[in-house]
Design a protein around this motif. Structure first.
Motif, PDB file in Angstrom:
ATOM      1  N   LEU A 251       4.536   5.445  -5.572  1.00  0.00           N
ATOM      2  CA  LEU A 251       4.664   5.244  -7.014  1.00  0.00           C
ATOM      3  C   LEU A 251       3.695   6.164  -7.766  1.00  0.00           C
ATOM      4  O   LEU A 251       4.084   6.837  -8.726  1.00  0.00           O
ATOM      5  CB  LEU A 251       4.375   3.785  -7.364  1.00  0.00           C
ATOM      6  CG  LEU A 251       4.776   3.389  -8.784  1.00  0.00           C
ATOM      7  CD1 LEU A 251       6.286   3.233  -8.884  1.00  0.00           C
ATOM      8  CD2 LEU A 251       4.100   2.092  -9.188  1.00  0.00           C
ATOM      9  N   PHE A 252       2.434   6.193  -7.326  1.00  0.00           N
ATOM     10  CA  PHE A 252       1.448   7.054  -7.984  1.00  0.00           C
ATOM     11  C   PHE A 252       1.862   8.518  -7.856  1.00  0.00           C
ATOM     12  O   PHE A 252       1.746   9.296  -8.798  1.00  0.00           O
ATOM     13  CB  PHE A 252       0.061   6.858  -7.355  1.00  0.00           C
ATOM     14  CG  PHE A 252      -0.511   5.498  -7.596  1.00  0.00           C
ATOM     15  CD1 PHE A 252      -0.287   4.836  -8.800  1.00  0.00           C
ATOM     16  CD2 PHE A 252      -1.275   4.859  -6.619  1.00  0.00           C
ATOM     17  CE1 PHE A 252      -0.815   3.581  -9.024  1.00  0.00           C
ATOM     18  CE2 PHE A 252      -1.798   3.600  -6.848  1.00  0.00           C
ATOM     19  CZ  PHE A 252      -1.561   2.954  -8.039  1.00  0.00           C
ATOM     20  N   PHE A 253       2.372   8.872  -6.673  1.00  0.00           N
ATOM     21  CA  PHE A 253       2.806  10.247  -6.461  1.00  0.00           C
ATOM     22  C   PHE A 253       3.964  10.587  -7.394  1.00  0.00           C
ATOM     23  O   PHE A 253       3.989  11.662  -7.998  1.00  0.00           O
ATOM     24  CB  PHE A 253       3.205  10.459  -5.005  1.00  0.00           C
ATOM     25  CG  PHE A 253       3.664  11.860  -4.738  1.00  0.00           C
ATOM     26  CD1 PHE A 253       2.790  12.931  -4.884  1.00  0.00           C
ATOM     27  CD2 PHE A 253       4.978  12.112  -4.347  1.00  0.00           C
ATOM     28  CE1 PHE A 253       3.215  14.226  -4.645  1.00  0.00           C
ATOM     29  CE2 PHE A 253       5.400  13.406  -4.124  1.00  0.00           C
ATOM     30  CZ  PHE A 253       4.521  14.472  -4.269  1.00  0.00           C
TER      31      PHE A 253
ATOM     32  N   ASN B 154       0.825  -1.198   0.000  1.00  0.00           N
ATOM     33  CA  ASN B 154       0.000   0.000   0.000  1.00  0.00           C
ATOM     34  C   ASN B 154       0.866   1.257   0.000  1.00  0.00           C
ATOM     35  O   ASN B 154       0.674   2.175  -0.801  1.00  0.00           O
ATOM     36  CB  ASN B 154      -0.917  -0.032   1.229  1.00  0.00           C
ATOM     37  CG  ASN B 154      -1.887   1.115   1.230  1.00  0.00           C
ATOM     38  OD1 ASN B 154      -2.380   1.492   0.175  1.00  0.00           O
ATOM     39  ND2 ASN B 154      -2.160   1.666   2.405  1.00  0.00           N
TER      40      ASN B 154
ATOM     41  N   PHE C  95       2.902   1.711  -3.392  1.00  0.00           N
ATOM     42  CA  PHE C  95       2.166   2.210  -4.543  1.00  0.00           C
ATOM     43  C   PHE C  95       1.715   3.651  -4.355  1.00  0.00           C
ATOM     44  O   PHE C  95       1.582   4.391  -5.323  1.00  0.00           O
ATOM     45  CB  PHE C  95       0.983   1.292  -4.868  1.00  0.00           C
ATOM     46  CG  PHE C  95       1.407   0.123  -5.695  1.00  0.00           C
ATOM     47  CD1 PHE C  95       1.602   0.264  -7.063  1.00  0.00           C
ATOM     48  CD2 PHE C  95       1.654  -1.116  -5.116  1.00  0.00           C
ATOM     49  CE1 PHE C  95       2.020  -0.805  -7.829  1.00  0.00           C
ATOM     50  CE2 PHE C  95       2.070  -2.184  -5.885  1.00  0.00           C
ATOM     51  CZ  PHE C  95       2.254  -2.039  -7.238  1.00  0.00           C
ATOM     52  N   LYS C  96       1.505   4.034  -3.107  1.00  0.00           N
ATOM     53  CA  LYS C  96       1.167   5.429  -2.857  1.00  0.00           C
ATOM     54  C   LYS C  96       2.276   6.336  -3.392  1.00  0.00           C
ATOM     55  O   LYS C  96       2.028   7.307  -4.097  1.00  0.00           O
ATOM     56  CB  LYS C  96       0.985   5.652  -1.354  1.00  0.00           C
ATOM     57  CG  LYS C  96       0.604   7.060  -0.998  1.00  0.00           C
ATOM     58  CD  LYS C  96       0.483   7.216   0.495  1.00  0.00           C
ATOM     59  CE  LYS C  96       0.332   8.680   0.854  1.00  0.00           C
ATOM     60  NZ  LYS C  96       0.272   8.859   2.313  1.00  0.00           N
TER      61      LYS C  96
END
Lengths: 314, 292
Positions: B26-28, B20, B23-24
């Motif tokens: 990664l998206f950022f 979790n 990926f937070k």
């Protein structure tokens, strides 16, 4: 009792004036919608104009070059005598650039969309979203300049075999250009997924990432796919970046490090040169333009169809 | 009966939380990369072009010598072209929007026009260039004049103007229209004196954004055959001209480094105009947009 003076001034003459004014008013009321309809018809005429010019000039082209050669021959070399007109190399150039652009834009665009819709605070979103939209508002000529004078030299330090004109650099820059389109449309689709569904999953013990992957993305999938298809359509039709940084050597294959030519870049190359009116080369830009038009039209209709067909109802 | 095996859940918990977090970020970082590219693009162009940007650059004709070259003719040509594009697009765009929103009945013809407009918005700009080349330059014998280019550009941005004007008109609440009718106003009086003033900020915002697109658009001009290099100014809309993006394109495609720096300076001017127009659009939206 004194009545107001106006009452008395309603002489016969005034009544005539009033009636005339009324008639004028009525005439205007009838005329205006007709005039406005005329302006609305301009956009229909534009479509007809595009179709007719492309069809007629393409038809002339196919009286000189066979459709079979156009679709199947694997060399595009119109400047030799006699010219060779096989469109496959141009399509291959367009597709190479488009694939690279999509490989860049889809991960970037969708992660930006996920971040903005599911992770960012309201304040962050209000700052980042307009900045991302600036990327979409930059003229393509600026991206072309950036690709040729910055991205290509930087890439050449990593890949020495990269030619000055290539498919890789304009592809990457084009990917950056269409990222905001994909991000913004995908974010709209994700934000439209109701919060109750997210909260249901969170209440069952799912992490945020699991909610995103297993709830939000599937629910928003039609909007996301539509945004990607629209991005592809924009990449296929993009002209200046590939004209400046892509080169003008039409060739067939999968190599992205060599100079290529896309359909759009060919149209620009011929229009810029002195291909006389009435030559086969002149008509060839319409045949290429028509092919390009069909590609983008198919993509746009497909995107609209997806958005309509698989729209989730909540 | 135990449905959930606590131990199994516990053993997976750590990796789920870890994933979790991962990926937070990664998206950022995906978002961050876009912003980073924007910063690199702007600084790069500023650094390269700024030394060439002075009064003489804005005031000189194009030249073979980079130190004497300027964008006077190009800037002038762009202004001339916009003098054609702005009125033509506004009249056609707002007229169409009023027709579709206020007059048109909901029938097949209306929805055909609507679908047609959204399809036109997706046609590549280079195809509009081919349309302009055939119709305006050749068939109507306008040549590569200000008028031919202006009309082509108008058709190109028309769908955007129509759609944004439609949205602005649709946002005007019906209560205002009803009130106007109740006072005895006719339909056209209502549109002209009630609906349009209320929708004006929205219409202007959308139109300015569309016009700024026309200023930066290059491909249709190249296809029309607008010259890359011109040493005189247009004196009427039937004269030849060159435009800012054409001048930038000309300098970009030359191999000499000085000309590329000139291109960067030209880009600064172009982006400056666009930023100015966008700020005006945002200002209008914030200042006059009424919330009903």
């Amino acid at each position: 009792m004194a009545l107001p003076e106006e009452r008395e001034s309603h002489s016969v003459r005034d009544l005539i004036v009033l009636k005339k004014n009324n008639r004028k008013k009525k005439a205007i009321e009838k005329l205006v919608p007709k005039l406005l309809l005329l302006t609305a018809i301009v956009s229909v005429l534009t479509t007809i104009g595009i179709l007719f010019t492309l069809l007629i000039e393409t038809f002339t082209f196919f009286q000189r070059v066979s459709l079979f050669e156009f679709l199947t021959a694997d060399t595009w070399y119109p400047f030799s005598n006699p010219g060779e007109y096989g469109i496959l190399p141009l399509i291959s150039g367009t597709l190479r650039v488009t694939v690279i652009a999509i490989l860049v834009a889809v991960p970037l665009g969708i992660s930006a969309a996920i971040y903005l819709s599911d992770y960012a605070s309201d304040r962050t979103r209000r700052i980042i979203k307009p900045i991302l939209e600036v990327l979409a508002g930059i003229p393509t000529i600026v991206y072309g300049f950036f690709a040729l004078t910055f991205v290509t030299p930087v890439l050449r330090t990593f890949i020495p075999s990269l030619e000055i004109f290539n498919a890789l650099s304009p592809g990457i820059v084009m990917g950056i250009m269409i990222t905001p389109t994909i991000a913004s449309l995908s974010e709209d689709a994700m934000s439209a997924v109701p919060y109750s569904i997210r909260e249901g999953a969170l209440a069952l013990g799912a992490t945020r990432f699991e909610v995103t992957m297993k709830v939000v993305l599937p629910a928003a999938s039609s909007g996301i796919i539509a945004s990607i298809v629209l991005g592809i359509s924009r990449a296929i039709g993009e002209t200046m970046i590939v004209s400046i940084a892509g080169g003008s050597s039409p060739n067939l294959g999968f190599n992205v490090t060599e100079s290529i030519q896309t359909m759009t870049a060919y149209i620009v190359q011929v229009a810029q040169g002195d291909a006389g009116y009435g030559t086969t080369i002149y008509y060839s830009i319409y045949a290429v333009g028509f092919t390009l038009f069909l590609f983008t039209l198919a993509m746009n209709l497909f995107a609209a169809w997806i958005a309509r067909r698989i729209r989730e109802e909540y | 009966m135990i449905v959930i095996d606590q131990k199994k859940v516990q053993s997976k918990m750590k990796s789920r939380i870890y994933r979790n977090q991962f990926f937070k970020y990664l998206f950022f970082s995906g978002t961050l990369i876009c912003l980073l590219v924007l910063v690199i693009l702007f600084t790069r162009i500023l650094i390269q072009g700024f030394p060439y940007l002075d009064w003489q650059f804005l005031n000189s004709l194009p030249s073979r010598k980079p130190e004497e070259a300027g964008i006077y003719t190009a800037l002038n040509g762009t202004i001339w072209m916009m003098a054609v594009v702005a009125p033509v697009t506004l009249i056609l765009g707002v007229g169409t929007a009023i027709y579709l929103e206020e007059y048109a009945r909901k029938n097949k013809f209306t929805s055909f026009i609507q679908v047609n407009i959204s399809n036109l918005a997706g046609v590549p700009s280079v195809v509009y260039g081919l349309l302009g080349l055939t119709i305006f330059v050749r068939a109507l014998h306008l040549g590569t004049s200000v008028l031919a280019a202006g009309l082509t550009m108008s058709l190109l941005i028309l769908p955007v103007v129509i759609v944004s004007a439609q949205e602005a008109i649709r946002a005007v609440p019906n209560a205002l229209r009803e009130a106007s009718y109740a006072m005895g106003a006719t339909k056209w009086q209502t549109i002209l004196r009630v609906v349009l003033p209320a929708a004006l900020p929205g219409i202007l915002t959308g139109s300015i954004l569309a016009l700024s697109r026309a200023i930066g658009e290059t491909a249709p001009l190249v296809v029309l055959g607008v010259p890359l290099f011109l040493a005189f100014l247009p004196t009427s809309i039937f004269d030849e001209f060159t435009a800012l993006p054409m001048q930038i394109y000309n300098w970009t495609s030359r191999p000499q480094h000085e000309f590329q720096s000139l291109a960067a300076a030209g880009i600064i001017v172009l982006l400056g105009i666009l930023i100015l127009m966008n700020s005006v659009a945002i200002l209008i939206r914030n200042k006059f947009q009424k919330r009903y």
